[in-house]
Design an enzyme around this catalytic site. Structure first.
Site, PDB file in Angstrom:
ATOM      1  N   THR A   1      -2.690 -99.891 -39.901  1.00 62.25           N
ATOM      2  CA  THR A   1      -3.074 -98.635 -39.247  1.00 62.25           C
ATOM      3  C   THR A   1      -4.537 -98.675 -38.799  1.00 62.25           C
ATOM      4  O   THR A   1      -4.853 -98.478 -37.624  1.00 62.25           O
ATOM      5  CB  THR A   1      -2.866 -97.454 -40.227  1.00 62.25           C
ATOM      6  OG1 THR A   1      -1.514 -97.484 -40.655  1.00 62.25           O
ATOM      7  CG2 THR A   1      -3.165 -96.126 -39.574  1.00 62.25           C
TER       8      THR A   1
ATOM      9  N   ILE B   1     -16.025 -89.064 -40.597  1.00 63.18           N
ATOM     10  CA  ILE B   1     -17.276 -88.293 -40.775  1.00 63.18           C
ATOM     11  C   ILE B   1     -18.441 -89.238 -41.040  1.00 63.18           C
ATOM     12  O   ILE B   1     -18.366 -90.051 -41.961  1.00 63.18           O
ATOM     13  CB  ILE B   1     -17.176 -87.325 -41.986  1.00 63.18           C
ATOM     14  CG1 ILE B   1     -15.983 -86.389 -41.845  1.00 63.18           C
ATOM     15  CG2 ILE B   1     -18.465 -86.545 -42.168  1.00 63.18           C
ATOM     16  CD1 ILE B   1     -15.734 -85.524 -43.076  1.00 63.18           C
TER      17      ILE B   1
ATOM     18  N   VAL C   1     -15.624 -93.454 -46.975  1.00 61.57           N
ATOM     19  CA  VAL C   1     -15.637 -92.072 -47.464  1.00 61.57           C
ATOM     20  C   VAL C   1     -15.582 -91.125 -46.261  1.00 61.57           C
ATOM     21  O   VAL C   1     -16.347 -91.277 -45.312  1.00 61.57           O
ATOM     22  CB  VAL C   1     -16.926 -91.756 -48.265  1.00 61.57           C
ATOM     23  CG1 VAL C   1     -16.911 -90.312 -48.764  1.00 61.57           C
ATOM     24  CG2 VAL C   1     -17.101 -92.723 -49.427  1.00 61.57           C
TER      25      VAL C   1
ATOM     26  N   LYS D   1     -12.204 -98.593 -49.569  1.00 61.29           N
ATOM     27  CA  LYS D   1     -12.971 -97.889 -50.620  1.00 61.29           C
ATOM     28  C   LYS D   1     -12.813 -98.523 -51.994  1.00 61.29           C
ATOM     29  O   LYS D   1     -13.713 -98.436 -52.824  1.00 61.29           O
ATOM     30  CB  LYS D   1     -12.619 -96.398 -50.656  1.00 61.29           C
ATOM     31  CG  LYS D   1     -11.147 -96.071 -50.655  1.00 61.29           C
ATOM     32  CD  LYS D   1     -10.743 -95.375 -49.380  1.00 61.29           C
ATOM     33  CE  LYS D   1      -9.276 -95.634 -49.105  1.00 61.29           C
ATOM     34  NZ  LYS D   1      -8.568 -94.563 -48.478  1.00 61.29           N
TER      35      LYS D   1
ATOM     36  N   LYS E   1     -14.095 -92.298 -53.988  1.00 61.19           N
ATOM     37  CA  LYS E   1     -15.031 -91.851 -52.947  1.00 61.19           C
ATOM     38  C   LYS E   1     -16.227 -91.113 -53.555  1.00 61.19           C
ATOM     39  O   LYS E   1     -17.368 -91.306 -53.118  1.00 61.19           O
ATOM     40  CB  LYS E   1     -14.300 -90.973 -51.933  1.00 61.19           C
ATOM     41  CG  LYS E   1     -13.328 -91.780 -51.062  1.00 61.19           C
ATOM     42  CD  LYS E   1     -12.397 -90.876 -50.291  1.00 61.19           C
ATOM     43  CE  LYS E   1     -11.503 -91.661 -49.334  1.00 61.19           C
ATOM     44  NZ  LYS E   1     -10.408 -90.824 -48.801  1.00 61.19           N
TER      45      LYS E   1
ATOM     46  N   GLY F   1     -13.311 -90.639 -43.884  1.00 61.70           N
ATOM     47  CA  GLY F   1     -12.695 -91.057 -42.624  1.00 61.70           C
ATOM     48  C   GLY F   1     -13.717 -91.181 -41.505  1.00 61.70           C
ATOM     49  O   GLY F   1     -14.644 -91.989 -41.582  1.00 61.70           O
TER      50      GLY F   1
ATOM     51  N   GLU G   1      -2.258 -93.339 -48.593  1.00 63.30           N
ATOM     52  CA  GLU G   1      -2.390 -94.728 -49.035  1.00 63.30           C
ATOM     53  C   GLU G   1      -1.009 -95.368 -49.081  1.00 63.30           C
ATOM     54  O   GLU G   1       0.008 -94.664 -49.150  1.00 63.30           O
ATOM     55  CB  GLU G   1      -3.010 -94.763 -50.440  1.00 63.30           C
ATOM     56  CG  GLU G   1      -4.409 -94.219 -50.509  1.00 63.30           C
ATOM     57  CD  GLU G   1      -5.362 -94.928 -49.560  1.00 63.30           C
ATOM     58  OE1 GLU G   1      -5.562 -96.139 -49.722  1.00 63.30           O
ATOM     59  OE2 GLU G   1      -5.895 -94.271 -48.651  1.00 63.30           O
TER      60      GLU G   1
ATOM     61  N   GLU H   1     -19.231 -97.225 -43.765  1.00 61.34           N
ATOM     62  CA  GLU H   1     -19.156 -95.821 -43.326  1.00 61.34           C
ATOM     63  C   GLU H   1     -17.760 -95.237 -43.481  1.00 61.34           C
ATOM     64  O   GLU H   1     -17.603 -94.068 -43.876  1.00 61.34           O
ATOM     65  CB  GLU H   1     -19.611 -95.736 -41.858  1.00 61.34           C
ATOM     66  CG  GLU H   1     -19.656 -94.343 -41.299  1.00 61.34           C
ATOM     67  CD  GLU H   1     -20.589 -93.435 -42.095  1.00 61.34           C
ATOM     68  OE1 GLU H   1     -21.790 -93.618 -42.005  1.00 61.34           O
ATOM     69  OE2 GLU H   1     -20.090 -92.541 -42.816  1.00 61.34           O
TER      70      GLU H   1
HETATM   71  N1  HSE Z   1      -5.498 -91.773 -48.029  1.00 62.56           N
HETATM   72  C1  HSE Z   1      -6.825 -91.446 -47.633  1.00 62.56           C
HETATM   73  C2  HSE Z   1      -6.901 -89.946 -47.431  1.00 62.56           C
HETATM   74  C3  HSE Z   1      -7.183 -92.186 -46.384  1.00 62.56           C
HETATM   75  O1  HSE Z   1      -5.846 -89.306 -47.318  1.00 62.56           O
HETATM   76  O2  HSE Z   1      -7.998 -89.388 -47.412  1.00 62.56           O
HETATM   77  C4  HSE Z   1      -8.635 -92.072 -45.978  1.00 62.56           C
HETATM   78  O3  HSE Z   1      -9.484 -92.662 -46.924  1.00 62.56           O
END
Ligand code: HSE
Length: 404
Positions: A11, A131, A127, A100, A200, A129, A185, A124
């Protein structure tokens, strides 16, 4: 012209390829030179996909190609990601990752390796996504002492909670959708049980306080014990249920936790819904900052990885310092922290009021029309230990949720 390699074409990996190829003009302007994908590493074949032209199956091809100056990784997991990261950095290639697990487990080690080889370990996308949060912490918040960070750091669970709160979808259906949308995940229990969020917050705590925080030491609860009935109480209170990740320092003590909490409508995270994440950072000079954006998903996460690639390309042969040492940060016992709790109790308020007063007063009571045979109690502010002791004496206690 800079040449990069992408490890993993799932992905996020395919998102990195997409961003690098479709936004090539913007990237070239920002990086100061064009950035080209020379290799994509994956064990699989992708017949009919143009990625076939650059697909390789052997990491050594990338490692031993002096033209590749940056490696971007989106494989996840520690094996083989750690050995790939170590080898790439030792070869002087910057390593940009959304992984992560890798950052949490080996962040300090890999930053030190990058420093020793004049390149960069950048993360980056690990944590929040899409942002920008790591770079602001590394580069912008350099005049502040960080006092606290509180955030919604998992998109999947926020998507599920938002859907459950609106009554539109049940847990299972919302999770299946989050999986389909590429938020969850591979093993979604990492999202549901809070492990992803605790990694995170461990990363953010390590950056904020400069020492290594391990996620297994972060007190963690997921959303497994949140039920549709809990949202009826939340609604009655005018509050939302959010999976909050929190780290803070109070009088030389450090705390970190992840747990579902009730937030009232004046809380900055109240309106952070769906896959969005929100991160509040409190500095001793700047005051309160808030970061908001897509917390998961192919393109937002890929955009963050590519921003790291641009940074690496702009700084050839130059290590950008990151304040995260390998020394362990001692966290204080979560049980000493204090909160108010919403407690659901079975039975009638009339019968149990006296006991509630003895255990939780000064407290407030709640009754929800749709739910018979139970009532809610909003306790006084109590330490975790004090609450546990009181809760053990309360017969028919159904569940409890903390107030933020
Ligand atoms: N599985 C994670 C989430 C993906 O839903 O935040 C992004 O780190």
């Amino acid at each position: 012209m800079s040449k990069v390699a992408i490890l993993g074409y799932g992905t996020v990996g395919s998102g990195i390829y997409d961003v690098l190829t479709t936004n090539s003009d913007e990237i070239a302007k920002n990086a100061g030179e064009p950035v080209e994908v020379k290799y994509v590493l994956d064990l699989r074949e992708f017949p009919g996909d143009p990625v076939g032209e650059v697909l390789v199956h052997d990491f050594d091809v990338i490692l031993h190609d002096p033209e590749v100056s940056v490696v971007a990784e989106a494989m996840g997991g520690l094996k083989p990601a750690y050995s790939f990261a170590k080898a790439a950095l030792e070869a002087g290639k910057s390593y940009c990752t959304s992984n992560k697990e890798l950052v949490e487990a080996y962040g300090a080690d890999l930053i030190a390796t990058a420093a020793a080889h004049n390149c960069n370990f950048l993360f980056e996308a690990s944590v929040g996504g899409g942002i920008p949060i790591i770079r602001p912490m590394r580069e912008s918040l350099t005049s502040d002492r960080i006092l606290a960070i509180t955030g919604i750091l998992n998109g999947t669970t926020n998507y599920i909670l938002t859907n459950m709160a609106s009554g539109k979808k049940e847990f299972g259906e919302a999770l299946a959708e989050a999986q389909q949308l590429g938020y969850a995940e591979r093993d979604p229990s990492a999202d549901i049980a809070g492990g992803d969020a605790s990694r995170k917050i461990a990363i953010l705590a390590s950056l904020a306080f400069g020492k290594d925080v391990h996620f297994t030491e972060v007190y963690t609860e997921g959303i497994e014990n949140i039920h549709p009935e809990d949202f009826l109480y939340a609604k009655k209170l005018g509050m939302a249920i959010k999976l909050l990740s929190d780290t803070r320092t109070i009088r030389q003590h450090y705390y970190a936790c992840v747990a579902p909490m009730l937030v009232d409508m004046n809380h900055p995270l109240y309106a952070v819904n769906s896959v969005y994440n929100g991160i509040m950072v409190q500095g001793n000079k700047v005051g309160l900052l808030m970061f908001f954006g897509s917390g998961a998903g192919k393109l937002p996460t890929a955009s963050a990885v590519v921003s790291d690639i641009v940074e690496a390309v702009k700084n050839p042969g130059r290590h950008l310092p990151v304040h995260w040492s390998e020394e362990k940060l001692e966290l204080s016992d979560f049980k000493t922290s204090v909160k108010r709790f919403l407690v659901r109790v079975s039975g009638s308020l009339e019968e149990k009021k006296e006991l509630c007063e003895r255990l939780f007063a000064p407290c407030k009571y709640l009754e929800v029309e749709e739910l018979t045979g139970e009532f809610g109690v909003l306790t006084r502010t109590m330490s975790e230990t004090e609450f546990e002791e009181a809760a053990a004496q309360m017969p028919g206690l159904i569940t409890r949720i903390r107030l933020a």
